[in-house]
Design a protein around this motif. Structure first.
Motif, PDB file in Angstrom:
ATOM      1  N   ALA A 348       7.560  -0.037   6.735  1.00  0.00           N
ATOM      2  CA  ALA A 348       7.631   0.710   5.484  1.00  0.00           C
ATOM      3  C   ALA A 348       6.318   1.442   5.213  1.00  0.00           C
ATOM      4  CB  ALA A 348       7.962  -0.235   4.325  1.00  0.00           C
ATOM      5  N   ARG A 349       5.194   0.790   5.522  1.00  0.00           N
ATOM      6  CA  ARG A 349       3.910   1.457   5.357  1.00  0.00           C
ATOM      7  C   ARG A 349       3.756   2.596   6.350  1.00  0.00           C
ATOM      8  NH1 ARG A 349      -1.424  -2.049   6.343  1.00  0.00           N
ATOM      9  NH2 ARG A 349      -0.640  -1.879   8.473  1.00  0.00           N
ATOM     10  N   THR A 350       4.241   2.399   7.587  1.00  0.00           N
ATOM     11  CA  THR A 350       4.142   3.451   8.602  1.00  0.00           C
ATOM     12  C   THR A 350       4.873   4.717   8.167  1.00  0.00           C
ATOM     13  OG1 THR A 350       3.964   1.822  10.376  1.00  0.00           O
ATOM     14  CG2 THR A 350       4.708   4.028  10.991  1.00  0.00           C
ATOM     15  N   PHE A 351       6.038   4.541   7.528  1.00  0.00           N
ATOM     16  CA  PHE A 351       6.835   5.702   7.125  1.00  0.00           C
ATOM     17  C   PHE A 351       6.519   6.170   5.705  1.00  0.00           C
ATOM     18  CE2 PHE A 351       9.514   3.590  10.359  1.00  0.00           C
ATOM     19  CZ  PHE A 351       9.554   4.634  11.281  1.00  0.00           C
ATOM     20  N   GLY A 352       5.440   5.636   5.124  1.00  0.00           N
ATOM     21  CA  GLY A 352       4.985   6.107   3.826  1.00  0.00           C
ATOM     22  C   GLY A 352       5.795   5.618   2.645  1.00  0.00           C
ATOM     23  N   LEU A 353       6.604   4.583   2.839  1.00  0.00           N
ATOM     24  CA  LEU A 353       7.414   4.084   1.728  1.00  0.00           C
ATOM     25  C   LEU A 353       6.598   3.238   0.762  1.00  0.00           C
ATOM     26  CD1 LEU A 353      10.618   3.082   3.738  1.00  0.00           C
ATOM     27  CD2 LEU A 353      10.142   5.221   2.533  1.00  0.00           C
ATOM     28  N   ILE A 354       5.513   2.636   1.241  1.00  0.00           N
ATOM     29  CA  ILE A 354       4.611   1.865   0.380  1.00  0.00           C
ATOM     30  C   ILE A 354       3.186   2.309   0.668  1.00  0.00           C
ATOM     31  CG2 ILE A 354       6.152  -0.130   0.267  1.00  0.00           C
ATOM     32  CD1 ILE A 354       4.423  -1.503   2.357  1.00  0.00           C
ATOM     33  N   GLY A 355       2.274   1.945  -0.200  1.00  0.00           N
ATOM     34  CA  GLY A 355       0.894   2.350  -0.034  1.00  0.00           C
ATOM     35  C   GLY A 355       0.188   1.595   1.082  1.00  0.00           C
ATOM     36  N   ALA A 356      -0.931   2.156   1.511  1.00  0.00           N
ATOM     37  CA  ALA A 356      -1.681   1.570   2.616  1.00  0.00           C
ATOM     38  C   ALA A 356      -2.260   0.208   2.265  1.00  0.00           C
ATOM     39  CB  ALA A 356      -2.811   2.517   3.043  1.00  0.00           C
ATOM     40  N   GLU A 357      -2.561  -0.012   0.974  1.00  0.00           N
ATOM     41  CA  GLU A 357      -3.190  -1.268   0.565  1.00  0.00           C
ATOM     42  C   GLU A 357      -2.193  -2.285   0.019  1.00  0.00           C
ATOM     43  OE1 GLU A 357      -6.236  -1.740   1.333  1.00  0.00           O
ATOM     44  OE2 GLU A 357      -6.425   0.320   2.042  1.00  0.00           O
ATOM     45  N   THR A 358      -0.904  -2.044   0.240  1.00  0.00           N
ATOM     46  CA  THR A 358       0.107  -2.977  -0.274  1.00  0.00           C
ATOM     47  C   THR A 358       0.043  -4.315   0.438  1.00  0.00           C
ATOM     48  OG1 THR A 358       1.536  -1.111  -0.793  1.00  0.00           O
ATOM     49  CG2 THR A 358       2.577  -3.281  -0.674  1.00  0.00           C
ATOM     50  N   ILE A 359      -0.314  -4.305   1.718  1.00  0.00           N
ATOM     51  CA  ILE A 359      -0.315  -5.528   2.526  1.00  0.00           C
ATOM     52  C   ILE A 359      -1.717  -6.122   2.525  1.00  0.00           C
ATOM     53  CG2 ILE A 359       0.229  -6.529   4.777  1.00  0.00           C
ATOM     54  CD1 ILE A 359       1.926  -4.063   5.343  1.00  0.00           C
ATOM     55  N   PRO A 360      -1.922  -7.271   1.898  1.00  0.00           N
ATOM     56  CA  PRO A 360      -3.251  -7.889   1.900  1.00  0.00           C
ATOM     57  C   PRO A 360      -3.654  -8.335   3.304  1.00  0.00           C
ATOM     58  CG  PRO A 360      -1.814  -8.860   0.226  1.00  0.00           C
ATOM     59  CD  PRO A 360      -0.957  -8.037   1.114  1.00  0.00           C
ATOM     60  N   ASP A 361      -4.953  -8.368   3.542  1.00  0.00           N
ATOM     61  CA  ASP A 361      -5.452  -8.853   4.822  1.00  0.00           C
ATOM     62  C   ASP A 361      -5.028 -10.308   5.032  1.00  0.00           C
ATOM     63  OD1 ASP A 361      -6.679  -6.453   5.305  1.00  0.00           O
ATOM     64  OD2 ASP A 361      -8.614  -7.080   4.476  1.00  0.00           O
ATOM     65  N   GLY A 362      -4.557 -10.600   6.220  1.00  0.00           N
ATOM     66  CA  GLY A 362      -4.205 -11.974   6.569  1.00  0.00           C
ATOM     67  C   GLY A 362      -2.825 -12.408   6.130  1.00  0.00           C
ATOM     68  N   LEU A 363      -2.060 -11.519   5.479  1.00  0.00           N
ATOM     69  CA  LEU A 363      -0.738 -11.923   4.996  1.00  0.00           C
ATOM     70  C   LEU A 363       0.189 -12.277   6.154  1.00  0.00           C
ATOM     71  CD1 LEU A 363       1.185 -12.348   2.647  1.00  0.00           C
ATOM     72  CD2 LEU A 363       1.764  -9.908   2.752  1.00  0.00           C
ATOM     73  N   MET A 364       0.153 -11.478   7.228  1.00  0.00           N
ATOM     74  CA  MET A 364       1.016 -11.764   8.367  1.00  0.00           C
ATOM     75  C   MET A 364       0.601 -13.064   9.056  1.00  0.00           C
ATOM     76  SD  MET A 364       3.582 -11.163  10.237  1.00  0.00           S
ATOM     77  CE  MET A 364       4.162  -9.514   9.926  1.00  0.00           C
ATOM     78  N   MET A 365      -0.709 -13.326   9.160  1.00  0.00           N
ATOM     79  CA  MET A 365      -1.163 -14.593   9.741  1.00  0.00           C
ATOM     80  C   MET A 365      -0.623 -15.772   8.939  1.00  0.00           C
ATOM     81  SD  MET A 365      -3.092 -14.915  12.476  1.00  0.00           S
ATOM     82  CE  MET A 365      -3.967 -16.417  12.069  1.00  0.00           C
ATOM     83  N   PHE A 366      -0.725 -15.664   7.620  1.00  0.00           N
ATOM     84  CA  PHE A 366      -0.227 -16.726   6.757  1.00  0.00           C
ATOM     85  C   PHE A 366       1.285 -16.898   6.929  1.00  0.00           C
ATOM     86  CE2 PHE A 366       1.635 -17.986   2.662  1.00  0.00           C
ATOM     87  CZ  PHE A 366       1.014 -19.217   2.478  1.00  0.00           C
ATOM     88  N   ALA A 367       2.016 -15.773   6.944  1.00  0.00           N
ATOM     89  CA  ALA A 367       3.475 -15.834   7.033  1.00  0.00           C
ATOM     90  C   ALA A 367       3.925 -16.441   8.351  1.00  0.00           C
ATOM     91  CB  ALA A 367       4.061 -14.432   6.873  1.00  0.00           C
ATOM     92  N   THR A 368       3.305 -16.035   9.457  1.00  0.00           N
ATOM     93  CA  THR A 368       3.730 -16.557  10.759  1.00  0.00           C
ATOM     94  C   THR A 368       3.384 -18.022  10.920  1.00  0.00           C
ATOM     95  OG1 THR A 368       1.650 -15.721  11.720  1.00  0.00           O
ATOM     96  CG2 THR A 368       3.595 -14.309  11.891  1.00  0.00           C
TER      97      THR A 368
END
Length: 571
Positions: A348-368
């Motif tokens: 969604a960020r790649t296609f401009g649907l959300i802002g660049a700063e929507t995803i906090p650092d480390g969120l994917m690490m935490f989720a996985t």
């Protein structure tokens, strides 16, 4: 069998991990670095004068598109207060695919301080969350920060730079490194745990799950910067490629695990669709590594589209399984809620649907990490159930095998069981050992059956079988060889010693019938042979011949093979 204490251990470890996130993140993020806000980004030759670039950035008439490939100039005007001056600050930049990075801190008087950074150098500084890190010391009040990225792929530049006093950044860096290190460690332990279970059960979904977690470990190592411990020569471009590959390929292994784990509960057409989706995601992941730099943006978009399709299909498969109440589907869905949600944010960020700063650092690490901890529960439960089924099947096999080798009437070994027992003796002893065989037959058994009926005959067979087994002892192999004939194998017996035991059996059989007044008294004849344990067939034939000699001599006798009559009933 999987011990439930292992499962409780994983739950406790997950709780500890979450608690450490809360404890470590709390005080650190209160003093987090300032994120710089981008004013404009343009593409221009690398040798363009700073004054000319500043004018073009002021106008921002033609900002560089996401698919731009070449030298990028990015301006940041809303800056923190750089007082006191001449103190060391740490500037961290997103890990761009670029050949070189230059930073100018421009003062209100137009003068600038310049720093260079090689993002692909093996000794480059790095920060947690996969940021390039550099130290800067402003010599004057700063009104603009200008960043030049030479031969950059613009689509990879999505996170705003951050800046903070170096002394304030140090504790944040320490805490973040600890958090990411714990996450990577938990993922690595998950792989070891499930690999150990694979060698016990050898199910394909275990390997797929380990491959999935392995990709997450690679992602975690690259994202945290710990990968430099193992591969210090990797530069920024290589690490960015590894990150993109791990995320795209992770969607392929994820849906493959779901399909394999849910098994036949998923329709064949949906399994095929999932297979094509996994292949597409894997192809997109490989394409990110192999395409030329100028085609990296189309490849990036294609990989994101394929990954989004796979993630949405995974969501649909899990939702269908939960609606149909497939066992353990709800637990799997619980483990995948957070990573699926986070994974959809990146396309969604790649296609401009959300802002660049929507995803906090480390969120994917935490989720996985949370995903792997939760998914360990149904995987361990499935393996426990498979282990129990395997043990029950083994018990049924042993029971059937025992039944196939046991005479149902007497409880002794049958002909097959007797042969297997003798074969085991031969396996246990490399060299031939002394062995004696007794072949026993009930005298005139057919007449007893005809006069008293088969029920009485069966009772006599059970009575004689029990008597022979008791007198022969626990070290003997006793079997009903057929009809009214029994055979006894005696290890380490010579002929005379075996004949003595045979006479004891024959002579005491009559006393036992005194305690069974409802049974007619019978006598037995016994043939005895002795030799080596490697001569079983010969010994059986000799003992059988001796038995026939005993019968021809009037029955109720013990006869040695190829020898004289040694024991006979009293006249």
């Amino acid at each position: 069998m999987v011990d439930l204490r292992n499962v409780r251990g994983w739950i406790a470890a997950g709780a500890l991990f979450i608690a450490m996130l809360v404890v470590l993140a709390g005080p650190s993020y209160a003093a987090a670095p300032v994120r710089l806000e981008e004013h404009c980004r343009i593409g221009a030759p690398a040798d363009t004068a700073i004054a000319e670039i500043s004018k073009r950035l002021d106008r921002c008439a033609a900002p560089a598109p996401k698919g731009y490939f070449g030298t990028l100039w990015v301006a940041y005007d809303r800056l923190p207060d750089f007082t006191p001056l001449k103190k060391t600050w740490r500037l961290i930049l997103d890990n761009n695919r670029a050949d070189a990075v230059d930073v100018w801190m421009i003062g209100s008087d137009g003068k600038a301080d310049h720093w260079t950074f090689d993002p692909n150098a093996s000794d480059r500084e790095w920060a947690a969350a996969n940021y390039m890190s550099m130290l800067v010391t402003p010599e004057r009040p700063v009104s603009r920060i200008l960043v030049r990225l030479i031969n950059a792929r613009s689509h990879s530049y999505v996170r705003a730079p951050q800046i903070a006093r170096a002394r304030d950044f140090a504790p944040l860096e320490r805490d973040q490194a600890a958090i990411y290190g714990i996450g990577v460690g938990m993922l690595a332990l998950t792989i070891l745990f499930h690999l150990s279970l694979f060698f016990a059960m050898r199910r394909r979904f275990q390997l797929i799950y380990c491959a999935h977690v392995g990709l997450l470990v690679v992602y975690g190592l690259s994202y945290s910067g710990l990968i430099h411990i193992f591969a210090p020569s990797l530069g920024a471009a290589a690490i960015s490629n590894i990150l993109a590959f791990a995320m795209a390929a992770g969607t392929a292994t994820g849906i493959s695990f779901i399909i394999e784990f849910l098994g036949a509960s998923t329709p064949r057409w949906l399994r095929r669709w999932a297979g094509f989706a996994a292949l597409g995601s894997l192809t997109g992941a490989v394409g990110l590594l192999l395409v030329p730099d100028r085609l990296s943006y189309p490849a990036f978009l294609a990989a994101n589209l394929l990954a989004m399709h796979t993630i949405l299909l995974t969501t649909a498969i899990l939702a269908r399984a939960c609606v149909r109440r497939v066992p353990m589907a709800s637990t799997i869905a619980l483990g995948w809620v957070l990573p699926i949600g986070v994974s959809l944010l990146y396309p969604a960020r790649t296609f401009g649907l959300i802002g660049a700063e929507t995803i906090p650092d480390g969120l994917m690490m935490f989720a996985t990490t949370i995903e792997c901890l939760i998914l360990s529960l149904p995987v361990a439960a499935r393996i426990r159930n498979l282990r129990m089924e395997h043990e029950r099947a083994h018990e049924r096999h042993v029971m059937l095998e025992r039944q196939a080798q046991t005479d149902a009437l007497t409880g002794l070994a049958n002909r097959r069981g007797f042969g297997d027992a003798l074969a085991r003796i031969g396996v246990a002893q490399a060299d031939p050992a002394p062995l004696a065989l007794l072949v026993i037959d009930i005298d005139h058994f057919k007449r007893v059956n005809d006069q008293h009926g088969h029920a009485t005959g069966d009772a006599i067979l059970r009575h004689v079988a029990g008597h022979v087994a008791r007198v022969a002892g626990s070290g003997a192999i006793v079997a009903r060889y057929g009809g009214e004939e029994f055979v006894v194998a005696l290890r380490n017996y010579d002929l005379m010693r075996a004949g003595t035991l045979a006479e004891r059996i024959r002579n005491s059989i009559g006393v036992t019938f005194d305690m069974e007044p409802d049974l007619p008294r019978v006598t037995i004849s016994i043939g005895v042979a002795a030799g080596g344990s490697d001569e079983i067939e010969i010994l059986l034939a000799d003992a059988d011949c001796a038995l026939y000699r005993a019968k021809n001599e009037g029955r109720n006798k013990v006869m040695l093979a190829d020898g004289p009559l040694v024991y006979a009933a009293a006249a």
